[in-house]
Design a protein around this motif. Structure first.
Motif, PDB file in Angstrom:
ATOM      1  N   ARG A  24       0.826  -1.213   0.000  1.00 48.85           N
ATOM      2  CA  ARG A  24       0.000   0.000   0.000  1.00 48.85           C
ATOM      3  C   ARG A  24       0.863   1.267   0.000  1.00 48.85           C
ATOM      4  NH1 ARG A  24      -5.542  -0.439  -1.092  1.00 48.85           N
ATOM      5  NH2 ARG A  24      -6.326  -2.374  -0.195  1.00 48.85           N
ATOM      6  N   VAL A  25       1.938   1.258   0.778  1.00 45.31           N
ATOM      7  CA  VAL A  25       2.835   2.420   0.810  1.00 45.31           C
ATOM      8  C   VAL A  25       3.476   2.619  -0.561  1.00 45.31           C
ATOM      9  CG1 VAL A  25       4.967   3.365   1.792  1.00 45.31           C
ATOM     10  CG2 VAL A  25       3.262   2.327   3.296  1.00 45.31           C
ATOM     11  N   THR A  26       3.893   1.520  -1.186  1.00 42.41           N
ATOM     12  CA  THR A  26       4.490   1.605  -2.526  1.00 42.41           C
ATOM     13  C   THR A  26       3.510   2.238  -3.513  1.00 42.41           C
ATOM     14  OG1 THR A  26       5.850  -0.346  -2.110  1.00 42.41           O
ATOM     15  CG2 THR A  26       5.494   0.249  -4.408  1.00 42.41           C
ATOM     16  N   ALA A  27       2.253   1.780  -3.473  1.00 40.99           N
ATOM     17  CA  ALA A  27       1.239   2.305  -4.395  1.00 40.99           C
ATOM     18  C   ALA A  27       1.038   3.807  -4.199  1.00 40.99           C
ATOM     19  CB  ALA A  27      -0.084   1.559  -4.192  1.00 40.99           C
ATOM     20  N   GLY A  28       1.002   4.244  -2.944  1.00 38.26           N
ATOM     21  CA  GLY A  28       0.811   5.669  -2.670  1.00 38.26           C
ATOM     22  C   GLY A  28       1.991   6.515  -3.120  1.00 38.26           C
ATOM     23  N   LEU A  29       3.207   6.029  -2.878  1.00 41.30           N
ATOM     24  CA  LEU A  29       4.407   6.763  -3.295  1.00 41.30           C
ATOM     25  C   LEU A  29       4.429   6.932  -4.814  1.00 41.30           C
ATOM     26  CD1 LEU A  29       7.211   5.001  -1.153  1.00 41.30           C
ATOM     27  CD2 LEU A  29       6.108   7.195  -0.666  1.00 41.30           C
ATOM     28  N   ARG A  30       4.105   5.841  -5.523  1.00 40.66           N
ATOM     29  CA  ARG A  30       4.207   5.854  -6.996  1.00 40.66           C
ATOM     30  C   ARG A  30       3.123   6.700  -7.655  1.00 40.66           C
ATOM     31  NH1 ARG A  30       6.620  -0.147  -7.613  1.00 40.66           N
ATOM     32  NH2 ARG A  30       8.794   0.496  -7.473  1.00 40.66           N
ATOM     33  N   ARG A  31       2.054   6.959  -6.929  1.00 40.91           N
ATOM     34  CA  ARG A  31       1.023   7.844  -7.479  1.00 40.91           C
ATOM     35  C   ARG A  31       1.565   9.264  -7.626  1.00 40.91           C
ATOM     36  NH1 ARG A  31      -3.592   6.286  -4.113  1.00 40.91           N
ATOM     37  NH2 ARG A  31      -3.506   4.283  -5.142  1.00 40.91           N
ATOM     38  N   ILE A 356      -9.464   1.160  10.826  1.00 36.67           N
ATOM     39  CA  ILE A 356      -9.187  -0.277  10.888  1.00 36.67           C
ATOM     40  C   ILE A 356      -9.812  -0.981   9.684  1.00 36.67           C
ATOM     41  CG2 ILE A 356      -9.645  -2.392  12.201  1.00 36.67           C
ATOM     42  CD1 ILE A 356      -9.459  -0.599  14.769  1.00 36.67           C
ATOM     43  N   ALA A 357     -11.061  -0.604   9.352  1.00 33.10           N
ATOM     44  CA  ALA A 357     -11.778  -1.261   8.253  1.00 33.10           C
ATOM     45  C   ALA A 357     -11.186  -0.915   6.890  1.00 33.10           C
ATOM     46  CB  ALA A 357     -13.259  -0.881   8.301  1.00 33.10           C
ATOM     47  N   ASP A 358     -10.743   0.342   6.724  1.00 33.93           N
ATOM     48  CA  ASP A 358     -10.256   0.814   5.409  1.00 33.93           C
ATOM     49  C   ASP A 358      -8.780   1.183   5.470  1.00 33.93           C
ATOM     50  OD1 ASP A 358     -12.874   0.615   4.362  1.00 33.93           O
ATOM     51  OD2 ASP A 358     -13.372   2.597   5.140  1.00 33.93           O
ATOM     52  N   ALA A 359      -8.015   0.426   6.245  1.00 33.70           N
ATOM     53  CA  ALA A 359      -6.611   0.785   6.480  1.00 33.70           C
ATOM     54  C   ALA A 359      -5.812   0.903   5.188  1.00 33.70           C
ATOM     55  CB  ALA A 359      -5.962  -0.235   7.417  1.00 33.70           C
ATOM     56  N   GLY A 360      -6.043  -0.008   4.241  1.00 32.76           N
ATOM     57  CA  GLY A 360      -5.251  -0.024   3.011  1.00 32.76           C
ATOM     58  C   GLY A 360      -5.347   1.263   2.200  1.00 32.76           C
ATOM     59  N   PRO A 361      -6.559   1.660   1.769  1.00 30.58           N
ATOM     60  CA  PRO A 361      -6.694   2.887   0.988  1.00 30.58           C
ATOM     61  C   PRO A 361      -6.224   4.138   1.746  1.00 30.58           C
ATOM     62  CG  PRO A 361      -8.709   1.568   0.871  1.00 30.58           C
ATOM     63  CD  PRO A 361      -7.828   0.919   1.885  1.00 30.58           C
ATOM     64  N   ILE A 362      -6.487   4.192   3.057  1.00 29.02           N
ATOM     65  CA  ILE A 362      -6.061   5.368   3.835  1.00 29.02           C
ATOM     66  C   ILE A 362      -4.539   5.411   3.915  1.00 29.02           C
ATOM     67  CG2 ILE A 362      -6.235   6.580   6.054  1.00 29.02           C
ATOM     68  CD1 ILE A 362      -8.944   5.107   6.472  1.00 29.02           C
ATOM     69  N   LEU A 363      -3.911   4.235   4.065  1.00 30.70           N
ATOM     70  CA  LEU A 363      -2.446   4.180   4.118  1.00 30.70           C
ATOM     71  C   LEU A 363      -1.842   4.658   2.793  1.00 30.70           C
ATOM     72  CD1 LEU A 363       0.128   3.458   5.634  1.00 30.70           C
ATOM     73  CD2 LEU A 363      -0.181   1.079   4.922  1.00 30.70           C
ATOM     74  N   GLU A 364      -2.484   4.331   1.673  1.00 34.47           N
ATOM     75  CA  GLU A 364      -1.993   4.819   0.381  1.00 34.47           C
ATOM     76  C   GLU A 364      -1.997   6.344   0.343  1.00 34.47           C
ATOM     77  OE1 GLU A 364      -3.552   3.092  -3.191  1.00 34.47           O
ATOM     78  OE2 GLU A 364      -3.570   1.057  -2.347  1.00 34.47           O
ATOM     79  N   ARG A 365      -3.034   6.932   0.913  1.00 39.58           N
ATOM     80  CA  ARG A 365      -3.102   8.413   0.950  1.00 39.58           C
ATOM     81  C   ARG A 365      -2.004   8.981   1.853  1.00 39.58           C
ATOM     82  NH1 ARG A 365      -9.163   9.605   2.428  1.00 39.58           N
ATOM     83  NH2 ARG A 365      -8.411  11.765   2.506  1.00 39.58           N
ATOM     84  N   SER A 366      -1.733   8.302   2.967  1.00 37.44           N
ATOM     85  CA  SER A 366      -0.623   8.730   3.834  1.00 37.44           C
ATOM     86  C   SER A 366       0.693   8.703   3.062  1.00 37.44           C
ATOM     87  CB  SER A 366      -0.506   7.806   5.051  1.00 37.44           C
ATOM     88  OG  SER A 366      -1.620   7.908   5.893  1.00 37.44           O
TER      89      SER A 366
END
Length: 376
Positions: A24-31, A356-366
């Motif tokens: 998820r972090v990789t996806a957010g950085l690459r955006r 907790i429920a949407d951790a993945g998408p929120i982590l991408e935004r972080s």
């Protein structure tokens, strides 16, 4: 010039595995920075997720059938690369092996953890990293030692009942039947806790309640483990008492004590895992390090994965930021730990249940914010 990022984060417990955090972090950085070079090294501190971290780093996953904490058979895994094995006691004897809502503070056994160690020996391991944490047990490692060939008998010469509660009836301990291969293996006890076996900071008092132990159970377990150490002193000599007072003896319900008895050396779990995973060369290649875990709090500073990653990165002169679900450390405390800035999910979504429920998408935004602040 292409910037290089090393993601060395632990799991977000209950939401994302360490591998998913890295994805998820990789996806957010690459955006934000499409050509950023990312190296992912999921990490763990010896507790649950340690085998997964080793497998993500190229170890082979091996599965075996062993006894769970209540004696029922479970499929547990260890990791192997060459003659080095990573064994995680929680795979066999962890809280996650208990049925939902069921605790067994007096009877849960580490027998399956001993079977896992034996499987690693059978696979040819010469070095075993034994990650301990997340246990359902408080038996001082008696079950583990039994699986490895020790005998613990009551006054009638019968084996004592499984679990810490049964040790109160212990009359004799015989370690002469221990697997002889243990003498020629390097066994590393990897843990993020340095508690002794018994007393106010011992395994029953500090960790018993989270395994379902009532105040009476804690008292029973503390007395039983003290008795266990006393009987072992008679069997193997004064080192049994010395080990009981040693840092790490109280790890994972006292399984640390059992490991020390068979020659293990105690090291902070994250330090061991960084060595095993090959962190130093990866760190050398990185311009920025991103670490993290579900909750960055006071506990993080005491041997948890992000603190270990940050300490190693700071020593190498690398900048470190952290991602987390919630943040309970002030900026100056983070700075002293070697973390430049933390990015909690709650800064984007204040509702913890949604985090907790949407951790993945929120982590991408972080991660997008990290890219804007440090890579753009």
């Amino acid at each position: 010039m292409t910037q290089r990022v090393l993601i060395a984060a632990d799991k977000f417990k209950g939401s994302l595995t360490a591998v998913q955090v890295a994805e998820r972090v990789t996806a957010g950085l690459r955006r934000v920075v499409p050509d950023v070079a990312v190296e992912a090294m999921p990490v763990a501190d010896g507790g649950d997720g340690t085998v997964d971290a080793a497998v993500a780093a190229g170890f082979e996953r091996r599965e075996v059938r062993v006894a769970g904490p209540l004696g029922d058979e479970v499929t547990a895994a260890f990791a192997l690369r060459g003659d080095t094995a990573v064994v995680e006691m929680a795979e066999a004897s962890g809280l996650q092996r208990l049925p939902a809502g069921v605790f067994a503070p007096l009877t849960a056994s580490t027998y399956g953890s001993g079977e896992l160690l034996r499987a690693a020996l059978d696979a040819g391991a010469r070095t075993i990293v034994f990650g301990v944490g997340g246990s359902a047990t408080t038996d001082g490692g008696a079950g583990m030692l039994t699986a490895l060939g020790a005998r613990f008998l009551d006054a009638d010469g019968e084996p004592v009942a499984p679990g810490g509660g049964g040790l109160g009836a212990l009359a004799t301990a015989d370690l002469s039947g221990l697997d002889p291969r243990l003498a020629s293996v390097e066994l590393v006890l990897a843990s993020d806790v340095d508690n002794p076996l018994t007393g106010p900071k011992g395994a029953p008092a500090v960790y018993g309640p989270q395994k379902g132990a009532s105040p009476d159970d804690v008292e029973t377990l503390d007395a039983a483990l003290a008795h266990f150490a006393k009987v072992l002193e008679g069997a193997v000599g004064p080192e049994a008492a010395e080990h009981a007072a040693s840092p790490g003896a109280g790890a994972a319900g006292g399984i640390g004590y059992g490991a020390l008895l068979i020659g293990a050396g105690f090291r902070a779990g994250i330090e061991v895992m960084l060595d095993v995973l090959g962190f130093a060369p990866a760190l050398e290649r990185a311009d920025l390090v991103i670490t993290g875990e579900g909750s960055l709090d006071e506990q993080t500073l005491h041997g948890k994965a992000p603190a270990g990653v940050a300490a190693a990165a700071r020593a190498a002169g690398k900048e470190v930021v952290a991602v987390c679900g919630r943040l309970a450390l002030a900026p100056d405390v983070l700075g002293r730990a070697g973390i430049r800035r933390a990015y909690p999910l709650t800064a984007i979504e204040p509702d913890v249940a949604k985090c907790i429920a949407d951790a993945g998408p929120i982590l991408e935004r972080s991660a997008e914010h990290i890219a804007q602040d440090f890579l753009s």
